[in-house]
Motif scaffolding. Structure first.
Motif, PDB file in Angstrom:
ATOM      1  N   UNK A  34      41.288  34.921  45.521  1.00  0.00           N
ATOM      2  CA  UNK A  34      39.815  34.908  45.029  1.00  0.00           C
ATOM      3  C   UNK A  34      39.604  35.329  43.427  1.00  0.00           C
ATOM      4  N   UNK A  35      40.618  36.029  43.249  1.00  0.00           N
ATOM      5  CA  UNK A  35      40.344  36.908  41.779  1.00  0.00           C
ATOM      6  C   UNK A  35      40.662  35.804  40.615  1.00  0.00           C
ATOM      7  N   UNK A  36      40.093  34.862  40.015  1.00  0.00           N
ATOM      8  CA  UNK A  36      40.355  33.983  39.089  1.00  0.00           C
ATOM      9  C   UNK A  36      39.341  33.632  38.053  1.00  0.00           C
ATOM     10  N   UNK A  37      39.655  32.995  36.901  1.00  0.00           N
ATOM     11  CA  UNK A  37      38.411  33.014  35.782  1.00  0.00           C
ATOM     12  C   UNK A  37      37.570  31.786  36.229  1.00  0.00           C
ATOM     13  N   UNK A 174      45.209  41.724  39.196  1.00  0.00           N
ATOM     14  CA  UNK A 174      44.717  42.879  38.525  1.00  0.00           C
ATOM     15  C   UNK A 174      44.484  42.740  37.022  1.00  0.00           C
ATOM     16  N   UNK A 175      45.004  41.752  36.588  1.00  0.00           N
ATOM     17  CA  UNK A 175      45.068  41.218  35.214  1.00  0.00           C
ATOM     18  C   UNK A 175      43.727  40.745  35.036  1.00  0.00           C
ATOM     19  N   UNK A 300      44.876  33.368  36.667  1.00  0.00           N
ATOM     20  CA  UNK A 300      44.705  31.954  37.348  1.00  0.00           C
ATOM     21  C   UNK A 300      46.123  31.612  37.879  1.00  0.00           C
ATOM     22  N   UNK A 301      47.174  31.975  37.286  1.00  0.00           N
ATOM     23  CA  UNK A 301      48.680  31.572  37.919  1.00  0.00           C
ATOM     24  C   UNK A 301      48.595  32.060  39.433  1.00  0.00           C
ATOM     25  N   UNK A 302      48.332  33.142  39.767  1.00  0.00           N
ATOM     26  CA  UNK A 302      48.295  33.454  41.258  1.00  0.00           C
ATOM     27  C   UNK A 302      47.538  32.552  42.033  1.00  0.00           C
ATOM     28  N   UNK A 303      46.159  32.285  41.625  1.00  0.00           N
ATOM     29  CA  UNK A 303      45.319  31.486  42.561  1.00  0.00           C
ATOM     30  C   UNK A 303      45.825  30.167  42.301  1.00  0.00           C
TER      31      UNK A 303
END
Length: 486
Positions: A34-37, A174-175, A300-303
Motif C-alpha cells: 500500500x505504501x507507495x508514492x 519504510x523508505x 514504489x519498487x516493492x509495490x
C-alpha cells in the motif's frame, strides 16, 4: 520447498503446513504493497474537493469502508483454502467466467504500476530540471525513459521469485514512509499549522455533500483495488483470524499516510496535484533534493513487484500459461505497461481519474457478489477440487463454464455505479452525494446474485449449492489439517 514455490507461482492451493506467514509478516506485506508514492496523487485528488480537516476525515472514512468491503470478500476464503482471489471467484463466475476477474486483476495491478512508473519518471525528471541537468523541453522524454527503465529494474528483482518480493517490500515501504514524514515537516515549516488548516479546496463542487461523497468514493475505489493483492498475500497465512487486522491496518495505514501527505501538498502547493517533488527542492534545498532523489529511485519498487507478481499469478491461471517460465511470464505481463509508460506518460492526470472510476466500477459489484455468496449461500465453504477442475466435472462449470447469474449480477452492479457516477467525467447523479457509488453497486449486485441463485440453482444441484458440498468440504478440511500436522 520446491513444491511450495511451484504452488505460489502457479496459483495452486497451499496446504496449512506450507503457509508460513504470521501476523507481522502479513502486516508488513500489506503495508509495503500500500505504501507507495501513488498515495500522493490519491490525496491530491481529494484536495480538489475538501480542505485539510474535512479531507483527513474523508481519507480515513473512505479507506475503512473500502477495506471492509474487500476484506470480507477475500480474506476468509483465501486464508481458509490457501487460494488467491481469482481462483476464489470461480465459484461465482464459473471456471471460464473467472477470466473476467483475471482481466480485472491484470488491469488494476498494471494500472497502478503504470501510475507508479510514470510518477517515478516525473519526479526524477523534475529534479533533473530543477538542478539544471536537463532542459524542460526534454521532460516528457525523460519521464518515458526513466519509467521504462524502472520496469526492467523491477523485473530483474522479481524474477528471483515470490519470497524475494515479500522480503524486500517492507524495507522499501519504510523508505517511502520516511519520505512522507519529511514532506509533512517541510509543509508545516513552509505554511505553518494555521496556514495548512486554512488552505481551501482547489476546485470544490457547490454542494458540500457532493465534495464529501466524491472524496470518500476516491478512497473506497482505491481500497477496493486491493482485491487483487490481498488474495496473493493472505493465502500464505494459516487462518483468516491471523490475517484480518494485519491486512486492515497494513493497507489502511499505508494508504492513509501517503494520501494525507498528498492531500496537504495539493492544498498548499499550487498546481502540484499532490506531487511534492518540486516543492521538496524549493523548500529543502539541494541536499534535501538529492536525498529525495535517492528515495525516489527505490520508492514504489516493492509495490510494483507485488503488482507484477499478482498479475503474473493471474495470467498463469490461463490454460497452458503455466508452461511459460517465470521469467517469461513476468516479461509478457509487463509489456503493455512498457508501451503505455513509454508512449503516453504525458497523459497521467486524465488516465488517473478514469482509472480510479474503473476500480469502483469493476470491484464493487464483484465484492458484493462474493460476500453474499460466501456468507449467505455457501455457508463459508468451497469445493476446492472443483475450483481447479477444467471441465464439466467441476461443480462450478455452470453453463459452458460461465455462470449467467453471476454475470447478470455483475452487470447490474456496474450499471448502478455508472448511473450514480460517470467514470469518464467524474460527474455524479443524485443520490450519489448521500450514498456514494461503490457501496450501492455492491448491494445491488449482491441482491441480484442471491435472488438469481435462489430462483435458478437452489435445489437443482447446479453451482455446488446444497448439503452434499458442505459434507465434502468438512472432509476436505479434516484432511488438510491432518496433512499439515503430518
Amino acid at each position: 520447498m520446491g513444491s511450495t514455490k511451484l504452488a505460489e507461482e502457479n496459483g495452486w492451493p497451499l496446504m496449512r503446513g506450507e503457509r508460513g506467514f504470521g501476523k507481522m509478516a502479513i502486516f508488513l506485506a500489506a503495508f509495503s504493497a500500500a505504501m507507495a508514492t501513488w498515495c500522493f496523487t490519491i490525496g491530491g485528488f481529494v484536495a480538489y474537493y475538501l480542505n485539510a480537516v474535512s479531507g483527513t476525515f474523508a481519507v480515513l472514512a473512505g479507506s475503512l469502508v473500502g477495506i471492509l468491503m474487500v476484506t470480507l470478500a477475500t480474506v476468509p476464503m483465501c486464508s481458509k483454502y490457501g487460494i488467491d482471489s481469482v481462483v476464489g471467484s470461480r465459484a461465482q463466475l464459473g471456471i471460464r467466467g473467472s477470466y473476467l476477474s483475471l482481466l480485472l486483476v491484470y488491469c488494476s495491478t498494471m494500472g497502478w504500476n503504470i501510475i507508479l512508473f510514470i510518477y517515478k519518471g516525473r519526479a526524477i525528471a523534475e529534479l533533473l530540471v530543477v538542478f539544471g541537468v536537463m532542459d524542460r523541453k526534454y521532460w516528457n522524454l525523460c519521464v518515458s525513459i526513466v519509467g521504462v527503465l524502472a520496469i526492467f529494474i523491477v523485473l530483474e528483482l522479481i524474477r528471483k521469485g515470490p519470497e524475494y518480493v515479500r522480503s524486500r517490500g517492507p524495507l522499501i515501504a519504510v523508505v517511502v514512509a520516511v519520505m512522507s514524514l519529511v514532506v509533512l515537516v517541510l509543509l508545516v515549516q513552509r505554511v505553518g499549522v494555521t496556514g495548512l488548516l486554512h488552505a481551501a479546496a482547489v476546485t470544490p463542487y457547490a454542494k458540500a455533500f457532493g465534495n464529501w461523497s466524491s472524496s470518500i468514493e476516491v478512497m473506497v475505489a482505491v481500497n477496493l483495488s486491493w482485491w487483487a493483492y490481498i488474495g496473493t498475500i493472505v493465502r500464505t497465512s494459516p487462518s483468516a483470524r491471523q490475517s484480518l487486522w494485519p491486512v486492515v491496518i497494513g493497507f489502511g495505514l499505508g494508504v492513509g499516510i501517503g494520501s494525507l501527505v498528498g492531500l496537504y501538498t495539493g492544498l498548499v502547493v499550487p498546481n502540484s496535484a499532490g506531487d511534492p517533488t518540486a516543492f521538496l527542492v524549493d523548500q529543502g534545498g539541494v541536499v534535501v533534493g538529492l536525498i529525495m532523489l535517492g528515495f525516489l529511485l527505490v520508492a514504489n519498487v516493492g509495490t510494483a513487484m507485488m503488482g507484477i507478481y499478482a498479475a503474473s499469478l493471474a495470467l498463469r491461471q490461463l490454460p497452458k500459461a503455466e508452461k511459460l517460465s517465470w521469467r517469461w511470464t513476468i516479461f509478457v505481463v509487463s509489456l503493455p505497461a512498457m508501451a503505455v509508460v513509454g508512449l503516453f506518460a504525458g497523459s497521467a492526470e486524465s488516465f488517473f481519474s478514469a482509472f480510479l472510476a474503473f476500480l469502483g466500477v469493476a470491484f464493487a459489484p464483484l465484492c458484493g457478489i462474493q460476500v453474499a455468496d460466501w456468507y449467505l449461500l455457501r455457508r463459508q465453504r468451497y469445493d476446492v477440487v472443483s475450483l481447479y477442475l477444467p471441465g464439466r466435472e467441476s461443480r462450478y462449470f455452470y453453463v459452458a463454464g460461465f455462470n449467467p447469474v453471476g454475470f447478470l449480477a455483475f452487470v447490474a452492479g456496474v450499471a448502478t455505479y455508472i448511473y450514480l457516477l460517470d467514470p469518464r467525467s467524474y460527474v455524479y447523479r443524485s443520490p450519489f452525494e448521500y450514498v456514494g457509488a461503490s457501496f450501492p453497486a455492491a448491494i445491488v449486485a449482491a441482491v441480484c446474485y442471491v435472488a438469481g441463485v435462489l430462483a435458478c440453482y437452489r435445489g437443482r444441484g447446479i453451482g455446488g449449492y446444497g448439503a452434499a458440498v458442505a459434507r465434502q468440504e468438512e472432509s476436505a478440511i479434516h484432511q488438510d489439517d491432518a496433512a499439515s500436522i503430518a
